[in-house]
Write a protein that holds these residues in place. Structure first.
Motif: not given
Length: 142
Positions: A113-114, A117-118, A124
């Motif tokens: 998930a982290r 986020a990029s 996504v």
């Protein structure tokens, strides 16, 4: 559309690298890869004989036996008599094994998930859409 062997190889390498990197970055524990495979298979298929585990992982029966003994000592699994054959035993998950597997998955999901986020929202969305296809490929038989 069909892809060639080279494209399939690159996809396999990318999937392996992603899985390994999620595992390394996760703080959810340090289970051996064989142990993770055994726990996941028991969660999916239920109580199983060691020979079945060896065939699924895949690994040799002595390797499966060694993994089972180590996981049993850690309280992740237990052996119980096979109701259809008194000479054999079945391996089953314990509550601790279920929790370890869930913790590992949650830890890896947090890392993913982290990283997601990029990416751009459309990237996504494309990755999330491919999830069911990857699941189908994972469950396919040749």
């Amino acid at each position: 559309m069909t892809i060639g062997d080279d494209e399939a190889l690159q996809l396999v390498i990318s999937l392996h690298r992603l899985t390994r990197s999620l595992r390394k970055a996760s703080t959810a524990g340090s289970l051996q890869l064989t142990h993770v495979a055994v726990l996941a298979l028991l969660a999916q298929k239920g109580p199983s004989r060691i020979g079945e585990i060896a065939a699924w992982v895949p690994c040799s029966q002595p390797t499966a036996t060694s993994a089972v003994l180590g996981m049993e000592a850690s309280g992740l699994i237990r052996r119980e008599p096979d109701p259809t054959d008194g000479r054999a035993c079945r391996v089953t998950l314990t509550e601790r094994g279920v929790a370890a597997l869930a913790g590992l998955a949650r830890g890896e999901a947090e890392v993913l998930a982290r990283r997601l986020a990029s990416l751009r929202p459309d990237e996504v969305r494309r990755l999330v859409e491919v999830g069911p296809l990857l699941r189908r490929l994972a469950e396919a038989t040749d």
